[in-house]
Design a protein around this motif. Structure first.
Motif, PDB file in Angstrom:
ATOM      1  N   SER A 125     -63.944  13.698 -53.792  1.00 56.07           N
ATOM      2  CA  SER A 125     -64.624  13.074 -52.647  1.00 56.07           C
ATOM      3  C   SER A 125     -63.693  12.142 -51.871  1.00 56.07           C
ATOM      4  O   SER A 125     -63.877  11.923 -50.675  1.00 56.07           O
ATOM      5  CB  SER A 125     -65.876  12.323 -53.100  1.00 56.07           C
ATOM      6  OG  SER A 125     -65.529  11.199 -53.883  1.00 56.07           O
ATOM      7  N   SER A 126     -62.679  11.610 -52.520  1.00 57.83           N
ATOM      8  CA  SER A 126     -61.737  10.714 -51.853  1.00 57.83           C
ATOM      9  C   SER A 126     -60.644  11.459 -51.097  1.00 57.83           C
ATOM     10  O   SER A 126     -60.064  10.915 -50.152  1.00 57.83           O
ATOM     11  CB  SER A 126     -61.067   9.790 -52.877  1.00 57.83           C
ATOM     12  OG  SER A 126     -62.028   8.965 -53.496  1.00 57.83           O
ATOM     13  N   ALA A 127     -60.367  12.694 -51.486  1.00 55.86           N
ATOM     14  CA  ALA A 127     -59.244  13.453 -50.908  1.00 55.86           C
ATOM     15  C   ALA A 127     -59.307  13.570 -49.384  1.00 55.86           C
ATOM     16  O   ALA A 127     -58.288  13.337 -48.721  1.00 55.86           O
ATOM     17  CB  ALA A 127     -59.131  14.822 -51.558  1.00 55.86           C
ATOM     18  N   PRO A 128     -60.444  13.912 -48.765  1.00 55.30           N
ATOM     19  CA  PRO A 128     -60.454  14.016 -47.289  1.00 55.30           C
ATOM     20  C   PRO A 128     -60.101  12.690 -46.608  1.00 55.30           C
ATOM     21  O   PRO A 128     -59.376  12.680 -45.609  1.00 55.30           O
ATOM     22  CB  PRO A 128     -61.888  14.438 -46.962  1.00 55.30           C
ATOM     23  CG  PRO A 128     -62.378  15.108 -48.204  1.00 55.30           C
ATOM     24  CD  PRO A 128     -61.712  14.368 -49.331  1.00 55.30           C
ATOM     25  N   GLY A 129     -60.575  11.589 -47.143  1.00 56.68           N
ATOM     26  CA  GLY A 129     -60.239  10.280 -46.589  1.00 56.68           C
ATOM     27  C   GLY A 129     -58.762   9.977 -46.723  1.00 56.68           C
ATOM     28  O   GLY A 129     -58.139   9.421 -45.815  1.00 56.68           O
ATOM     29  N   TRP A 130     -58.199  10.363 -47.864  1.00 50.91           N
ATOM     30  CA  TRP A 130     -56.766  10.147 -48.063  1.00 50.91           C
ATOM     31  C   TRP A 130     -55.956  10.993 -47.096  1.00 50.91           C
ATOM     32  O   TRP A 130     -54.935  10.542 -46.572  1.00 50.91           O
ATOM     33  CB  TRP A 130     -56.368  10.470 -49.496  1.00 50.91           C
ATOM     34  CG  TRP A 130     -56.896   9.501 -50.510  1.00 50.91           C
ATOM     35  CD1 TRP A 130     -57.226   8.191 -50.297  1.00 50.91           C
ATOM     36  CD2 TRP A 130     -57.152   9.755 -51.879  1.00 50.91           C
ATOM     37  NE1 TRP A 130     -57.666   7.627 -51.466  1.00 50.91           N
ATOM     38  CE2 TRP A 130     -57.636   8.559 -52.453  1.00 50.91           C
ATOM     39  CE3 TRP A 130     -57.026  10.876 -52.689  1.00 50.91           C
ATOM     40  CZ2 TRP A 130     -57.988   8.459 -53.792  1.00 50.91           C
ATOM     41  CZ3 TRP A 130     -57.371  10.772 -54.024  1.00 50.91           C
ATOM     42  CH2 TRP A 130     -57.844   9.574 -54.567  1.00 50.91           C
ATOM     43  N   GLN A 131     -56.400  12.213 -46.855  1.00 52.72           N
ATOM     44  CA  GLN A 131     -55.690  13.078 -45.907  1.00 52.72           C
ATOM     45  C   GLN A 131     -55.699  12.464 -44.509  1.00 52.72           C
ATOM     46  O   GLN A 131     -54.682  12.437 -43.822  1.00 52.72           O
ATOM     47  CB  GLN A 131     -56.326  14.466 -45.868  1.00 52.72           C
ATOM     48  CG  GLN A 131     -56.042  15.282 -47.104  1.00 52.72           C
ATOM     49  CD  GLN A 131     -56.787  16.604 -47.093  1.00 52.72           C
ATOM     50  OE1 GLN A 131     -57.918  16.697 -46.619  1.00 52.72           O
ATOM     51  NE2 GLN A 131     -56.146  17.630 -47.623  1.00 52.72           N
ATOM     52  N   GLU A 132     -56.853  11.974 -44.085  1.00 56.41           N
ATOM     53  CA  GLU A 132     -56.960  11.347 -42.760  1.00 56.41           C
ATOM     54  C   GLU A 132     -56.091  10.094 -42.692  1.00 56.41           C
ATOM     55  O   GLU A 132     -55.404   9.852 -41.700  1.00 56.41           O
ATOM     56  CB  GLU A 132     -58.419  11.008 -42.455  1.00 56.41           C
ATOM     57  CG  GLU A 132     -58.634  10.313 -41.139  1.00 56.41           C
ATOM     58  CD  GLU A 132     -58.291  11.165 -39.922  1.00 56.41           C
ATOM     59  OE1 GLU A 132     -58.193  10.600 -38.820  1.00 56.41           O
ATOM     60  OE2 GLU A 132     -58.108  12.391 -40.058  1.00 56.41           O
ATOM     61  N   GLU A 133     -56.113   9.311 -43.752  1.00 52.53           N
ATOM     62  CA  GLU A 133     -55.298   8.091 -43.804  1.00 52.53           C
ATOM     63  C   GLU A 133     -53.812   8.436 -43.694  1.00 52.53           C
ATOM     64  O   GLU A 133     -53.062   7.796 -42.957  1.00 52.53           O
ATOM     65  CB  GLU A 133     -55.573   7.339 -45.107  1.00 52.53           C
ATOM     66  CG  GLU A 133     -54.984   5.971 -45.169  1.00 52.53           C
ATOM     67  CD  GLU A 133     -55.764   4.934 -44.385  1.00 52.53           C
ATOM     68  OE1 GLU A 133     -55.166   3.900 -44.081  1.00 52.53           O
ATOM     69  OE2 GLU A 133     -56.946   5.159 -44.076  1.00 52.53           O
ATOM     70  N   CYS A 134     -53.375   9.477 -44.394  1.00 52.37           N
ATOM     71  CA  CYS A 134     -51.978   9.912 -44.325  1.00 52.37           C
ATOM     72  C   CYS A 134     -51.624  10.380 -42.916  1.00 52.37           C
ATOM     73  O   CYS A 134     -50.541  10.089 -42.412  1.00 52.37           O
ATOM     74  CB  CYS A 134     -51.705  11.026 -45.330  1.00 52.37           C
ATOM     75  SG  CYS A 134     -51.660  10.460 -47.035  1.00 52.37           S
ATOM     76  N   ARG A 135     -52.541  11.097 -42.266  1.00 49.03           N
ATOM     77  CA  ARG A 135     -52.298  11.566 -40.902  1.00 49.03           C
ATOM     78  C   ARG A 135     -52.133  10.382 -39.949  1.00 49.03           C
ATOM     79  O   ARG A 135     -51.208  10.338 -39.137  1.00 49.03           O
ATOM     80  CB  ARG A 135     -53.463  12.454 -40.448  1.00 49.03           C
ATOM     81  CG  ARG A 135     -53.209  13.166 -39.125  1.00 49.03           C
ATOM     82  CD  ARG A 135     -54.418  13.964 -38.672  1.00 49.03           C
ATOM     83  NE  ARG A 135     -55.569  13.125 -38.349  1.00 49.03           N
ATOM     84  CZ  ARG A 135     -55.662  12.386 -37.240  1.00 49.03           C
ATOM     85  NH1 ARG A 135     -54.691  12.368 -36.362  1.00 49.03           N
ATOM     86  NH2 ARG A 135     -56.731  11.663 -37.012  1.00 49.03           N
ATOM     87  N   LEU A 136     -53.008   9.389 -40.083  1.00 43.38           N
ATOM     88  CA  LEU A 136     -52.918   8.205 -39.220  1.00 43.38           C
ATOM     89  C   LEU A 136     -51.651   7.403 -39.494  1.00 43.38           C
ATOM     90  O   LEU A 136     -51.010   6.904 -38.561  1.00 43.38           O
ATOM     91  CB  LEU A 136     -54.157   7.324 -39.406  1.00 43.38           C
ATOM     92  CG  LEU A 136     -55.468   7.907 -38.893  1.00 43.38           C
ATOM     93  CD1 LEU A 136     -56.644   7.017 -39.299  1.00 43.38           C
ATOM     94  CD2 LEU A 136     -55.428   8.091 -37.391  1.00 43.38           C
ATOM     95  N   LEU A 137     -51.273   7.284 -40.754  1.00 42.53           N
ATOM     96  CA  LEU A 137     -50.051   6.558 -41.090  1.00 42.53           C
ATOM     97  C   LEU A 137     -48.821   7.284 -40.546  1.00 42.53           C
ATOM     98  O   LEU A 137     -47.868   6.644 -40.097  1.00 42.53           O
ATOM     99  CB  LEU A 137     -49.944   6.352 -42.602  1.00 42.53           C
ATOM    100  CG  LEU A 137     -50.917   5.327 -43.177  1.00 42.53           C
ATOM    101  CD1 LEU A 137     -50.905   5.379 -44.700  1.00 42.53           C
ATOM    102  CD2 LEU A 137     -50.587   3.931 -42.684  1.00 42.53           C
ATOM    103  N   ALA A 138     -48.828   8.610 -40.572  1.00 45.28           N
ATOM    104  CA  ALA A 138     -47.710   9.369 -40.014  1.00 45.28           C
ATOM    105  C   ALA A 138     -47.605   9.138 -38.503  1.00 45.28           C
ATOM    106  O   ALA A 138     -46.500   8.984 -37.971  1.00 45.28           O
ATOM    107  CB  ALA A 138     -47.875  10.858 -40.319  1.00 45.28           C
ATOM    108  N   LYS A 139     -48.753   9.099 -37.831  1.00 41.76           N
ATOM    109  CA  LYS A 139     -48.743   8.828 -36.387  1.00 41.76           C
ATOM    110  C   LYS A 139     -48.222   7.416 -36.115  1.00 41.76           C
ATOM    111  O   LYS A 139     -47.448   7.196 -35.181  1.00 41.76           O
ATOM    112  CB  LYS A 139     -50.150   8.976 -35.808  1.00 41.76           C
ATOM    113  CG  LYS A 139     -50.595  10.401 -35.633  1.00 41.76           C
ATOM    114  CD  LYS A 139     -51.998  10.442 -35.104  1.00 41.76           C
ATOM    115  CE  LYS A 139     -52.008  11.034 -33.733  1.00 41.76           C
ATOM    116  NZ  LYS A 139     -53.368  11.171 -33.185  1.00 41.76           N
TER     117      LYS A 139
END
Length: 108
Positions: free
Chosen positions: A68-82
């Protein structure tokens, strides 16, 4: 002289914004890393080969929490990369290698 002062002020503002974004992104990255580490340690500390019912339930709960945490982590990683791309480019909306100063035709 006036254009130079404006360009210097603009560059300073962009640098300050990029530094601020870098600090916020760094704090978020540390928070994300701590969450991932805690999840990994939980999963490593449980076993699918558990014999006791409470150990099996604990393992299933840990796996479901990670899922359940994985999608949030993916979004967080995408935002951090930006954010990292924006900071390395000198600030939001600036191309790498661009001085960021207004062109003389735009300042006229």
């Amino acid at each position: 002289a006036f254009r130079d002062r404006i360009a210097m002020r603009y560059d300073r503002w962009v640098r300050e914004i990029a530094e601020s974004l870098g600090r916020v992104a760094g704090a978020q990255a540390a928070k994300l890393e701590a969450g991932l580490k805690a999840c990994r340690e939980t999963l490593e500390g449980t076993s699918a080969d558990a014999v006791r019912l409470d150990a099996v339930v604990s393992f299933i709960r840990a796996v479901r929490e990670a899922q359940s945490s994985a999608p949030g982590w993916q979004e967080e990683c995408r935002l951090l990369a930006k954010a990292a791309a924006a900071v390395s480019a000198g600030g939001p909306g600036r191309a790498a290698g661009s001085s960021g100063a207004p062109s003389s035709s735009a300042a006229s």
